[in-house]
Design a protein around this motif. Sequence first.
Motif, PDB file in Angstrom:
ATOM      1  N   ALA A 162       0.859  -1.178   0.000  1.00  0.00           N
ATOM      2  CA  ALA A 162       0.000   0.000   0.000  1.00  0.00           C
ATOM      3  C   ALA A 162       0.897   1.230   0.000  1.00  0.00           C
ATOM      4  CB  ALA A 162      -0.909   0.011   1.224  1.00  0.00           C
ATOM      5  N   ALA A 163       0.541   2.222  -0.753  1.00  0.00           N
ATOM      6  CA  ALA A 163       1.340   3.439  -0.782  1.00  0.00           C
ATOM      7  C   ALA A 163       1.336   4.121   0.590  1.00  0.00           C
ATOM      8  CB  ALA A 163       0.840   4.385  -1.864  1.00  0.00           C
ATOM      9  N   GLU A 164       0.178   4.102   1.253  1.00  0.00           N
ATOM     10  CA  GLU A 164       0.055   4.762   2.556  1.00  0.00           C
ATOM     11  C   GLU A 164      -0.495   3.802   3.595  1.00  0.00           C
ATOM     12  OE1 GLU A 164      -0.055   7.528  -0.751  1.00  0.00           O
ATOM     13  OE2 GLU A 164      -1.625   6.126  -0.211  1.00  0.00           O
ATOM     14  N   ASN A 165      -0.164   4.088   4.840  1.00  0.00           N
ATOM     15  CA  ASN A 165      -0.535   3.172   5.928  1.00  0.00           C
ATOM     16  C   ASN A 165      -2.034   3.077   6.186  1.00  0.00           C
ATOM     17  OD1 ASN A 165      -0.666   5.759   7.029  1.00  0.00           O
ATOM     18  ND2 ASN A 165       0.173   5.142   8.987  1.00  0.00           N
ATOM     19  N   PHE A 166      -2.816   4.091   5.868  1.00  0.00           N
ATOM     20  CA  PHE A 166      -4.251   3.980   6.127  1.00  0.00           C
ATOM     21  C   PHE A 166      -4.877   2.933   5.217  1.00  0.00           C
ATOM     22  CE2 PHE A 166      -3.040   8.091   4.344  1.00  0.00           C
ATOM     23  CZ  PHE A 166      -3.489   7.997   3.039  1.00  0.00           C
ATOM     24  N   TRP A 167      -4.447   2.844   3.952  1.00  0.00           N
ATOM     25  CA  TRP A 167      -4.972   1.798   3.066  1.00  0.00           C
ATOM     26  C   TRP A 167      -4.358   0.449   3.427  1.00  0.00           C
ATOM     27  CZ3 TRP A 167      -9.142   3.729   1.723  1.00  0.00           C
ATOM     28  CH2 TRP A 167      -9.269   5.023   1.226  1.00  0.00           C
ATOM     29  N   LYS A 220       2.877  -4.337   3.349  1.00  0.00           N
ATOM     30  CA  LYS A 220       3.914  -3.334   3.551  1.00  0.00           C
ATOM     31  C   LYS A 220       3.330  -2.009   3.105  1.00  0.00           C
ATOM     32  CE  LYS A 220       8.401  -1.543   2.146  1.00  0.00           C
ATOM     33  NZ  LYS A 220       8.294  -0.482   3.084  1.00  0.00           N
ATOM     34  N   SER A 221       3.298  -1.066   4.022  1.00  0.00           N
ATOM     35  CA  SER A 221       2.895   0.300   3.677  1.00  0.00           C
ATOM     36  C   SER A 221       4.169   1.086   3.424  1.00  0.00           C
ATOM     37  CB  SER A 221       2.094   0.928   4.813  1.00  0.00           C
ATOM     38  OG  SER A 221       0.877   0.249   4.984  1.00  0.00           O
ATOM     39  N   ILE A 222       4.291   1.646   2.239  1.00  0.00           N
ATOM     40  CA  ILE A 222       5.495   2.403   1.911  1.00  0.00           C
ATOM     41  C   ILE A 222       5.623   3.600   2.831  1.00  0.00           C
ATOM     42  CG2 ILE A 222       6.600   3.820   0.141  1.00  0.00           C
ATOM     43  CD1 ILE A 222       5.549   1.790  -1.907  1.00  0.00           C
ATOM     44  N   ILE A 223       4.563   4.358   2.981  1.00  0.00           N
ATOM     45  CA  ILE A 223       4.576   5.458   3.952  1.00  0.00           C
ATOM     46  C   ILE A 223       3.840   4.960   5.186  1.00  0.00           C
ATOM     47  CG2 ILE A 223       3.775   7.789   4.475  1.00  0.00           C
ATOM     48  CD1 ILE A 223       4.237   8.500   1.588  1.00  0.00           C
ATOM     49  N   ASP A 224       4.612   4.702   6.231  1.00  0.00           N
ATOM     50  CA  ASP A 224       4.003   4.187   7.459  1.00  0.00           C
ATOM     51  C   ASP A 224       4.151   5.155   8.623  1.00  0.00           C
ATOM     52  OD1 ASP A 224       6.688   3.907   7.899  1.00  0.00           O
ATOM     53  OD2 ASP A 224       6.621   1.760   8.295  1.00  0.00           O
ATOM     54  N   ASN A 225       4.730   6.307   8.368  1.00  0.00           N
ATOM     55  CA  ASN A 225       4.880   7.338   9.389  1.00  0.00           C
ATOM     56  C   ASN A 225       3.910   8.467   9.066  1.00  0.00           C
ATOM     57  OD1 ASN A 225       5.638   9.526  10.950  1.00  0.00           O
ATOM     58  ND2 ASN A 225       7.828   9.185  10.702  1.00  0.00           N
ATOM     59  N   PRO A 226       2.963   8.750   9.967  1.00  0.00           N
ATOM     60  CA  PRO A 226       1.976   9.797   9.676  1.00  0.00           C
ATOM     61  C   PRO A 226       2.591  11.186   9.500  1.00  0.00           C
ATOM     62  CG  PRO A 226       1.515   8.725  11.795  1.00  0.00           C
ATOM     63  CD  PRO A 226       2.724   8.085  11.225  1.00  0.00           C
ATOM     64  N   ALA A 227       3.837  11.383   9.929  1.00  0.00           N
ATOM     65  CA  ALA A 227       4.476  12.683   9.776  1.00  0.00           C
ATOM     66  C   ALA A 227       5.087  12.862   8.378  1.00  0.00           C
ATOM     67  CB  ALA A 227       5.563  12.856  10.834  1.00  0.00           C
ATOM     68  N   THR A 228       5.130  11.801   7.579  1.00  0.00           N
ATOM     69  CA  THR A 228       5.701  11.880   6.234  1.00  0.00           C
ATOM     70  C   THR A 228       4.673  12.460   5.272  1.00  0.00           C
ATOM     71  OG1 THR A 228       7.064   9.941   6.688  1.00  0.00           O
ATOM     72  CG2 THR A 228       6.754  10.534   4.380  1.00  0.00           C
ATOM     73  N   HIS A 248       3.059  13.880  -0.662  1.00  0.00           N
ATOM     74  CA  HIS A 248       3.239  14.726  -1.840  1.00  0.00           C
ATOM     75  C   HIS A 248       4.723  14.868  -2.191  1.00  0.00           C
ATOM     76  CE1 HIS A 248      -0.970  15.961  -1.672  1.00  0.00           C
ATOM     77  NE2 HIS A 248      -0.801  16.162  -0.375  1.00  0.00           N
ATOM     78  N   ASP A 249       5.575  14.865  -1.169  1.00  0.00           N
ATOM     79  CA  ASP A 249       7.006  15.109  -1.355  1.00  0.00           C
ATOM     80  C   ASP A 249       7.859  13.861  -1.191  1.00  0.00           C
ATOM     81  OD1 ASP A 249       6.459  17.849  -1.667  1.00  0.00           O
ATOM     82  OD2 ASP A 249       6.564  18.179   0.499  1.00  0.00           O
ATOM     83  N   TYR A 250       7.252  12.712  -0.987  1.00  0.00           N
ATOM     84  CA  TYR A 250       8.002  11.497  -0.699  1.00  0.00           C
ATOM     85  C   TYR A 250       8.870  11.075  -1.888  1.00  0.00           C
ATOM     86  CZ  TYR A 250       9.110   6.800   0.827  1.00  0.00           C
ATOM     87  OH  TYR A 250       9.784   5.663   1.190  1.00  0.00           O
ATOM     88  N   GLU A 251      10.073  10.629  -1.597  1.00  0.00           N
ATOM     89  CA  GLU A 251      10.980  10.081  -2.598  1.00  0.00           C
ATOM     90  C   GLU A 251      11.144   8.601  -2.306  1.00  0.00           C
ATOM     91  OE1 GLU A 251      12.388  11.467  -5.248  1.00  0.00           O
ATOM     92  OE2 GLU A 251      11.450  13.403  -4.856  1.00  0.00           O
ATOM     93  N   PRO A 252      10.633   7.721  -3.162  1.00  0.00           N
ATOM     94  CA  PRO A 252      10.728   6.285  -2.904  1.00  0.00           C
ATOM     95  C   PRO A 252      12.177   5.808  -2.928  1.00  0.00           C
ATOM     96  CG  PRO A 252       9.678   6.706  -5.027  1.00  0.00           C
ATOM     97  CD  PRO A 252       9.926   8.029  -4.393  1.00  0.00           C
ATOM     98  N   THR A 253      12.419   4.745  -2.185  1.00  0.00           N
ATOM     99  CA  THR A 253      13.738   4.138  -2.096  1.00  0.00           C
ATOM    100  C   THR A 253      13.805   2.910  -3.006  1.00  0.00           C
ATOM    101  OG1 THR A 253      13.103   2.645  -0.317  1.00  0.00           O
ATOM    102  CG2 THR A 253      13.871   4.855   0.333  1.00  0.00           C
ATOM    103  N   ALA A 254      14.998   2.362  -3.145  1.00  0.00           N
ATOM    104  CA  ALA A 254      15.161   1.115  -3.905  1.00  0.00           C
ATOM    105  C   ALA A 254      14.360  -0.002  -3.250  1.00  0.00           C
ATOM    106  CB  ALA A 254      16.636   0.752  -4.002  1.00  0.00           C
ATOM    107  N   ALA A 255      14.322  -0.010  -1.926  1.00  0.00           N
ATOM    108  CA  ALA A 255      13.544  -1.033  -1.205  1.00  0.00           C
ATOM    109  C   ALA A 255      12.054  -0.906  -1.526  1.00  0.00           C
ATOM    110  CB  ALA A 255      13.781  -0.921   0.300  1.00  0.00           C
ATOM    111  N   ASP A 256      11.562   0.319  -1.675  1.00  0.00           N
ATOM    112  CA  ASP A 256      10.161   0.525  -2.067  1.00  0.00           C
ATOM    113  C   ASP A 256       9.919  -0.060  -3.453  1.00  0.00           C
ATOM    114  OD1 ASP A 256       9.793   1.979   0.303  1.00  0.00           O
ATOM    115  OD2 ASP A 256      10.110   3.909  -0.701  1.00  0.00           O
ATOM    116  N   PRO A 280       2.038  10.769  -6.331  1.00  0.00           N
ATOM    117  CA  PRO A 280       2.437  10.638  -7.730  1.00  0.00           C
ATOM    118  C   PRO A 280       3.617   9.698  -7.946  1.00  0.00           C
ATOM    119  CG  PRO A 280       3.071  12.788  -6.878  1.00  0.00           C
ATOM    120  CD  PRO A 280       2.205  12.130  -5.833  1.00  0.00           C
ATOM    121  N   TRP A 281       4.441   9.521  -6.965  1.00  0.00           N
ATOM    122  CA  TRP A 281       5.582   8.604  -7.035  1.00  0.00           C
ATOM    123  C   TRP A 281       5.137   7.149  -7.147  1.00  0.00           C
ATOM    124  CZ3 TRP A 281       4.898   5.476  -2.960  1.00  0.00           C
ATOM    125  CH2 TRP A 281       4.159   5.980  -1.882  1.00  0.00           C
TER     126      TRP A 281
END
Length: 137
Positions: free
Chosen positions: A34-39, A54-62, A65-73, A92-93
Motif C-alpha cells: 500500500a502506498a500509505e498506511n491507512f490503506w 507493507k505500507s510504503i509510507i508508514d509514518n503519519p508525519a511523512t 506529496h514530497d516522498y521520494e521512494p527508495t530502492a527497497a520501495d 504521484p511517485w
Amino acid sequence: MLVGAGACSTASSDTADESARGKTVSGKVIPVVAAENFWGSIAQQLDGSHVHVKSIIDNPATDPHDYEPTAADGRAVATARYTIVNGIGYDPWADKLLSANPGNDRTGLKVGDLVGVRPGGNPHRWYSPADVRKVIE
C-alpha cells in the motif's frame, strides 16, 4: 478484492519476510503493498494472516506529496501481488514505481479511480466512510 484470497496461515515473522519478497508460502500469504498506511491498515484488517502488508509510507508525519521512494520501495512493489495507491495527485511517485516494473500477475487498486475522483480533487478519501466502504468491497 483480497478477502478469501488465501487459506489460513500461522505465518511467523520469517514467513512474512519471505512473502514480502514475493515468495508465497504454500500459496497462503499474499504480498500486498500500500502506498500509505491507512490503506495498508484496511488491507491487513480485512485479510489478517492471509496477507503480508507493507505500507510504503508508514509514518503519519511523512508528506506523501514530497516522498521520494527508495530502492527497497521499488523492490516491494515489484514483488507485490496486490497494490493499493491513493491516486488523485496524492502519491504521484506510486505510479512511477508501478510502471517501473509492470507485473503481469499483480492486481492494483487506485482509490481515486475507484471512487471517481480525478487528480486535483480532494485526495483525502480515507475520511469518507462511503469511499472506504467502496475500497473494502
